[in-house]
Design a protein around this motif. Structure first.
Motif, PDB file in Angstrom:
ATOM      1  N   SER A 205      -4.767   2.935   1.598  1.00 31.81           N
ATOM      2  CA  SER A 205      -4.045   2.776   0.330  1.00 31.81           C
ATOM      3  C   SER A 205      -3.550   1.350   0.133  1.00 31.81           C
ATOM      4  O   SER A 205      -2.754   1.094  -0.771  1.00 31.81           O
ATOM      5  CB  SER A 205      -2.861   3.750   0.276  1.00 31.81           C
ATOM      6  OG  SER A 205      -2.108   3.710   1.465  1.00 31.81           O
ATOM      7  N   LEU A 206      -4.051   0.418   0.950  1.00 33.42           N
ATOM      8  CA  LEU A 206      -3.687  -0.986   0.793  1.00 33.42           C
ATOM      9  C   LEU A 206      -4.834  -1.752   0.139  1.00 33.42           C
ATOM     10  O   LEU A 206      -5.772  -1.156  -0.379  1.00 33.42           O
ATOM     11  CB  LEU A 206      -3.322  -1.582   2.158  1.00 33.42           C
ATOM     12  CG  LEU A 206      -2.131  -0.918   2.876  1.00 33.42           C
ATOM     13  CD1 LEU A 206      -1.906  -1.577   4.233  1.00 33.42           C
ATOM     14  CD2 LEU A 206      -0.864  -0.985   2.023  1.00 33.42           C
ATOM     15  N   SER A 207      -4.749  -3.076   0.180  1.00 29.24           N
ATOM     16  CA  SER A 207      -5.738  -3.921  -0.500  1.00 29.24           C
ATOM     17  C   SER A 207      -7.117  -3.775   0.125  1.00 29.24           C
ATOM     18  O   SER A 207      -7.274  -3.224   1.221  1.00 29.24           O
ATOM     19  CB  SER A 207      -5.283  -5.378  -0.463  1.00 29.24           C
ATOM     20  OG  SER A 207      -5.149  -5.809   0.880  1.00 29.24           O
ATOM     21  N   GLN A 208      -8.127  -4.306  -0.560  1.00 28.10           N
ATOM     22  CA  GLN A 208      -9.510  -4.075  -0.179  1.00 28.10           C
ATOM     23  C   GLN A 208      -9.833  -4.564   1.224  1.00 28.10           C
ATOM     24  O   GLN A 208     -10.647  -3.957   1.931  1.00 28.10           O
ATOM     25  CB  GLN A 208     -10.446  -4.762  -1.182  1.00 28.10           C
ATOM     26  CG  GLN A 208     -11.907  -4.357  -1.033  1.00 28.10           C
ATOM     27  CD  GLN A 208     -12.130  -2.864  -1.288  1.00 28.10           C
ATOM     28  OE1 GLN A 208     -11.556  -2.297  -2.210  1.00 28.10           O
ATOM     29  NE2 GLN A 208     -12.950  -2.237  -0.453  1.00 28.10           N
ATOM     30  N   LYS A 209      -9.188  -5.633   1.678  1.00 30.36           N
ATOM     31  CA  LYS A 209      -9.496  -6.138   3.022  1.00 30.36           C
ATOM     32  C   LYS A 209      -9.081  -5.126   4.092  1.00 30.36           C
ATOM     33  O   LYS A 209      -9.757  -4.993   5.120  1.00 30.36           O
ATOM     34  CB  LYS A 209      -8.819  -7.492   3.251  1.00 30.36           C
ATOM     35  CG  LYS A 209      -7.314  -7.493   3.129  1.00 30.36           C
ATOM     36  CD  LYS A 209      -6.746  -8.920   3.261  1.00 30.36           C
ATOM     37  CE  LYS A 209      -5.225  -8.927   3.129  1.00 30.36           C
ATOM     38  NZ  LYS A 209      -4.672 -10.307   3.267  1.00 30.36           N
ATOM     39  N   PHE A 210      -8.002  -4.374   3.854  1.00 28.07           N
ATOM     40  CA  PHE A 210      -7.612  -3.309   4.787  1.00 28.07           C
ATOM     41  C   PHE A 210      -8.586  -2.139   4.700  1.00 28.07           C
ATOM     42  O   PHE A 210      -8.972  -1.564   5.718  1.00 28.07           O
ATOM     43  CB  PHE A 210      -6.195  -2.822   4.480  1.00 28.07           C
ATOM     44  CG  PHE A 210      -5.106  -3.742   4.951  1.00 28.07           C
ATOM     45  CD1 PHE A 210      -4.612  -3.657   6.239  1.00 28.07           C
ATOM     46  CD2 PHE A 210      -4.574  -4.692   4.102  1.00 28.07           C
ATOM     47  CE1 PHE A 210      -3.608  -4.497   6.676  1.00 28.07           C
ATOM     48  CE2 PHE A 210      -3.563  -5.543   4.531  1.00 28.07           C
ATOM     49  CZ  PHE A 210      -3.086  -5.453   5.819  1.00 28.07           C
ATOM     50  N   VAL A 211      -8.967  -1.798   3.478  1.00 28.05           N
ATOM     51  CA  VAL A 211      -9.920  -0.700   3.283  1.00 28.05           C
ATOM     52  C   VAL A 211     -11.237  -1.019   3.976  1.00 28.05           C
ATOM     53  O   VAL A 211     -11.826  -0.167   4.652  1.00 28.05           O
ATOM     54  CB  VAL A 211     -10.142  -0.449   1.776  1.00 28.05           C
ATOM     55  CG1 VAL A 211     -11.277   0.548   1.553  1.00 28.05           C
ATOM     56  CG2 VAL A 211      -8.859   0.056   1.121  1.00 28.05           C
TER      57      VAL A 211
ATOM     58  N   GLY B 149      -4.228  -3.285  -9.163  1.00 28.28           N
ATOM     59  CA  GLY B 149      -2.808  -3.235  -8.822  1.00 28.28           C
ATOM     60  C   GLY B 149      -2.582  -3.153  -7.322  1.00 28.28           C
ATOM     61  O   GLY B 149      -1.668  -3.790  -6.778  1.00 28.28           O
ATOM     62  N   ILE B 150      -3.424  -2.370  -6.641  1.00 32.02           N
ATOM     63  CA  ILE B 150      -3.299  -2.231  -5.187  1.00 32.02           C
ATOM     64  C   ILE B 150      -3.567  -3.565  -4.505  1.00 32.02           C
ATOM     65  O   ILE B 150      -2.830  -3.985  -3.599  1.00 32.02           O
ATOM     66  CB  ILE B 150      -4.263  -1.139  -4.676  1.00 32.02           C
ATOM     67  CG1 ILE B 150      -3.827   0.238  -5.168  1.00 32.02           C
ATOM     68  CG2 ILE B 150      -4.336  -1.152  -3.148  1.00 32.02           C
ATOM     69  CD1 ILE B 150      -4.839   1.344  -4.905  1.00 32.02           C
ATOM     70  N   ASP B 151      -4.613  -4.273  -4.931  1.00 31.31           N
ATOM     71  CA  ASP B 151      -4.928  -5.571  -4.333  1.00 31.31           C
ATOM     72  C   ASP B 151      -3.820  -6.589  -4.604  1.00 31.31           C
ATOM     73  O   ASP B 151      -3.493  -7.419  -3.738  1.00 31.31           O
ATOM     74  CB  ASP B 151      -6.255  -6.103  -4.881  1.00 31.31           C
ATOM     75  CG  ASP B 151      -7.463  -5.438  -4.235  1.00 31.31           C
ATOM     76  OD1 ASP B 151      -7.309  -4.873  -3.131  1.00 31.31           O
ATOM     77  OD2 ASP B 151      -8.558  -5.467  -4.826  1.00 31.31           O
ATOM     78  N   LYS B 152      -3.244  -6.539  -5.780  1.00 31.08           N
ATOM     79  CA  LYS B 152      -2.194  -7.496  -6.134  1.00 31.08           C
ATOM     80  C   LYS B 152      -0.960  -7.315  -5.251  1.00 31.08           C
ATOM     81  O   LYS B 152      -0.318  -8.297  -4.855  1.00 31.08           O
ATOM     82  CB  LYS B 152      -1.819  -7.313  -7.606  1.00 31.08           C
ATOM     83  CG  LYS B 152      -0.800  -8.323  -8.110  1.00 31.08           C
ATOM     84  CD  LYS B 152      -0.528  -8.129  -9.601  1.00 31.08           C
ATOM     85  CE  LYS B 152       0.499  -9.133 -10.096  1.00 31.08           C
ATOM     86  NZ  LYS B 152       0.764  -8.959 -11.558  1.00 31.08           N
ATOM     87  N   ARG B 153      -0.645  -6.058  -4.891  1.00 29.14           N
ATOM     88  CA  ARG B 153       0.553  -5.817  -4.075  1.00 29.14           C
ATOM     89  C   ARG B 153       0.344  -6.198  -2.611  1.00 29.14           C
ATOM     90  O   ARG B 153       1.309  -6.442  -1.890  1.00 29.14           O
ATOM     91  CB  ARG B 153       0.969  -4.339  -4.167  1.00 29.14           C
ATOM     92  CG  ARG B 153       1.675  -3.987  -5.464  1.00 29.14           C
ATOM     93  CD  ARG B 153       2.317  -2.618  -5.414  1.00 29.14           C
ATOM     94  NE  ARG B 153       1.337  -1.568  -5.211  1.00 29.14           N
ATOM     95  CZ  ARG B 153       0.593  -1.031  -6.176  1.00 29.14           C
ATOM     96  NH1 ARG B 153       0.728  -1.473  -7.422  1.00 29.14           N
ATOM     97  NH2 ARG B 153      -0.273  -0.078  -5.927  1.00 29.14           N
ATOM     98  N   GLY B 154      -0.900  -6.226  -2.144  1.00 33.70           N
ATOM     99  CA  GLY B 154      -1.154  -6.606  -0.759  1.00 33.70           C
ATOM    100  C   GLY B 154      -0.435  -5.693   0.217  1.00 33.70           C
ATOM    101  O   GLY B 154      -0.596  -4.477   0.184  1.00 33.70           O
TER     102      GLY B 154
END
Length: 726
Positions: A371-377, A142-147
């Motif tokens: 708390s954002l998508s994986q690329k930010f993490v 869900g987190i990745d989908k929201r970007g």
């Protein structure tokens, strides 16, 4: 930001500790082994119990017997463990006691949160909120989908900044989200009236660990005869080598640009915006006090009313800011660093609104990245990796457990304490605290360098220390904190705003002396000078730091030293400036104060001489309070231990004396490995010395240690110029 608590540890789970290496030597003493035929006696604090003999947690298998205890006690006590224990790939450090306890605690918290998320939290009062928060964090898909959709409204708010008034409102909103952008505003106990809470404006606004990462030190003076010599034209030898901080600074700028690009900037624009951020943060860094200066309480207390603040920085609309923060009626506050506020006022004119907006966007993205998508993490981790050296990202479940503990710690602690420390342990630890405080009192009564008027004040302060053990008597309320599973970032933002409001609502009110500043599962402890209190969470009161089944030598060497450490913080170079009720007050006679300062200089010089890694020395002034607390904590813990020996002689037969158990128990509780990157960062920024120096440094000053291990004068663990403060 308020006055910093005097913590036992730098950080958990990544604790600032380092192994030492010692020379080859003859094997040391054999470890204690209980005699099965010996009688047992009842009691607590690790004395033998009717159910069987105590378990000596001294582990013979981790000793380095090629090293003499009198040469390098830390290496002797921990050497084989240090060599054979790898640091987990997702950690910057790994400690035999603290990290292992922390790992165990997190597993317990995970089980609680998974039940809560599954709707099986039973009658725990905040089970649904905890479960929803945890579920929103673990929802990677869900987190990745929201970007970046979760940041749309926040970015629009920043984009709407048109002038200084709307700028300070945007800053206030980011402060409510937990970002220390530009400066920090919080509540604190008034250090000149410790019964009341006031507001405080404190320096902040940096993305790197400390101001010194932005500012190069002056070049070293030329060596030799001082005459001019032919210039070196070889580009390889003429070019000065970059320092670690310069390397990190370059990496940080690239990291900022990468984050801007992930947030939607074109590559060239992202690099330009990163330079804007660096320019603004460097200006703030130049205006900031050093981490050594921040340790001096009198330098960070300047009581202002709002008119004085407006006169100091008239370009900033403070009325608009305080209204946005919900504190429009605040009458007085502490402007901790007036020169920093003056610099902000100048920057309000010299920095364009467009550049301020770029800077705000960066700090929003920086705060939100986990708390954002994986690329930010992943990009956020890349910067953390540069500072701390971990090989891989911490598993999602651990990150989520830590997030929930940070947001709703006392809600999560309630089921935790039911499963861990029982009333028996809490009562036993309180008995130890009483014994250590009695030991400190006896020490004060016979201290030769202290005169009677100062001694009376010191004993009064000691007698008024408040002890908080395991968990609060009254739990904090999280009623009104709205949590759901739709957005992890939204939950983080709401939790930050909830906590910010809780802090700011204290301003102008009496101090709540029942409040805890650390969650009960935390593997740490602290002393708070303005409250004159020591706090020992349930999280640390577990083996091998403490256990009812451990020998009393082990318990007094491990948790006893922790207790003594926190007591001594009330009398270290910072704590001694606060009186029995927590007011910043000089209660020392001039001669005794001067004698204290001379003794403290000995400790500064000792630790200045230690090299932590490569060319990075321990900073004796930065670490002074912790080093004094270690030295005093060991001394009074050992004295309390000896009194208990006299009052209740051991009935067990050991092949190692109880005194040796005490010192081995201490050293083995600090066996730690850490990555060199993390060590570099912590030596530069943290007031705690690395573990090998926390063991060998104090012990080399203690005659009792030398006696226990028959160390002769001239041994490396016997300092000729002994340092003694308490």
């Amino acid at each position: 930001m308020r006055l910093r608590h005097r913590l036992l540890l730098a950080a958990v789970p990544s604790i600032a500790l380092l192994a030492a290496c010692g020379p080859d030597a003859q094997p040391g003493p054999k470890l204690p082994t209980p005699n099965p035929s010996a009688s047992t006696s009842g009691g607590s604090l690790g004395t033998p119990t009717p159910s069987g003999p105590p378990v000596a947690s001294i582990d013979e298998s981790i000793l380095d017997k090629s090293v003499e205890p009198c040469d390098d006690f830390y290496q002797y006590a921990c050497g084989t463990w240090l060599k054979s224990t790898p640091i987990p790939e997702d950690e910057a450090a790994w400690a035999r006691s603290f990290s292992v306890i922390h790992e165990k605690n997190e597993a317990t918290l995970k089980a609680i949160l998974e039940k809560d998320a599954a709707g099986q939290g039973g009658d725990d009062p905040y089970a649904k909120q905890l479960g929803d928060y945890y579920a929103s964090c673990t929802d990677e898909a869900g987190i990745d989908k929201r970007g970046t959709a979760d940041l749309k409204d926040e970015l629009a708010r920043i984009d709407g900044v048109k002038d200084l008034k709307t700028l300070v409102k945007a800053v206030a909103h980011l402060h409510q989200l937990g970002s220390g952008v530009m400066f920090d505003f919080d509540s604190q106990v008034d250090v000149k009236d410790a019964t009341q809470v006031i507001g405080v404006v404190f320096q902040s606004g940096l993305g790197m660990p400390d101001r010194d990462y932005y500012i190069d030190p002056p070049p070293p003076k030329p060596e030799g005869d001082g005459k001019r010599h032919k210039k070196d034209t070889n580009p390889e030898t003429a070019k000065p080598k970059k320092t670690k901080k310069q390397e990190i600074r370059e990496f940080y700028e690239g990291h900022v640009a990468a984050m801007f690009e992930l947030a939607g900037d074109k590559t060239v624009q992202a690099k330009t915006h990163a330079k804007v951020v660096m320019r603004i943060e460097t200006q703030l860094a130049h205006a900031s006090m050093t981490n050594v200066e921040l340790r001096e309480p009198t330098k960070i207390y300047h009581r202002f009313d709002k008119k004085m603040l407006k006169d100091l920085a008239p370009r900033l609309d403070w009325d608009a800011y305080f209204a946005e923060m919900g504190t429009p009626e605040m009458a007085t506050l502490n402007v901790a660093q007036p020169d920093f506020v003056k610099a902000m006022n100048d920057m309000a004119k010299s920095v364009s609104i467009a550049d301020w907006k770029t800077y705000l966007r960066w700090h929003l993205v920086r705060r939100a990245a986990p708390s954002l998508s994986q690329k930010f993490v992943d990009q956020d981790f890349a910067y953390a990796q540069k500072l701390r050296g971990m090989k891989k990202l911490t598993p999602r479940w651990k990150r989520c457990v830590r997030a929930v503990d940070g947001a709703m710690g006392e809600a999560l602690a309630q089921p935790f304490v039911k499963q861990t420390l029982g009333n028996e342990g809490k009562v036993a630890v309180r008995t130890m605290v009483d014994a250590l405080e009695a030991s400190m009192k006896a020490n004060l009564e016979k201290l030769a360098w202290m005169d009677d008027p100062t001694r009376t004040k010191a004993i009064e302060k000691l007698g008024k220390i408040r002890n908080k053990i395991a968990f609060p008597d009254k739990w904090r309320s999280y009623d009104g904190l709205a949590v759901d599973r739709s957005s992890y970032w939204a939950n983080r933002a709401k939790a930050s705003a909830f906590e910010t409001k809780r802090h700011l609502d204290k301003i102008g009110k009496p101090v709540d002396r029942d409040e805890w500043q650390m969650t009960p599962p935390t593997v740490n402890a602290y002393y708070e000078p303005t409250l004159n209190e020591i706090v020992f969470p349930a999280g640390i009161l577990q083996p091998p730091m403490y256990g009812n089944a451990q020998t009393r030598g082990m318990n007094f060497g491990a948790i006893g030293m922790v207790i003594g450490h926190e007591i001594t913080h009330g009398f270290d170079d910072e704590g001694r400036q606060f009186d029995a009720v927590g007011n910043l007050s000089d209660w020392w006679s001039p001669k005794v104060g001067a004698d204290f300062d001379e003794r403290a200089k000995c400790v500064v010089a000792q630790f200045d001489g230690y090299v932590a890694v490569e060319d990075a020395h321990v900073n004796g002034k930065l670490t002074l309070g912790e080093n004094i607390a270690d030295l005093g904590g060991l001394k009074i813990a050992f004295a309390a231990f000896k009194k208990m020996q006299r009052d209740s002689p051991a009935t067990q037969n050991y092949t190692v004396t109880e005194d040796q158990q005490f010192f081995l128990g201490y050293a083995q509780s600090w066996c730690d490995n850490m990555r060199p990157e993390f060590l570099q960062t912590l030596v530069a920024t943290n007031p705690h010395s690395p573990a090998n120096f926390r063991v060998n440094g104090p012990l080399s000053n203690l005659p009792e240690f030398a006696t226990a291990f028959s160390c002769k004068a001239g041994s490396k663990m016997v300092r000729a110029n002994k340092c003694e403060v308490w």
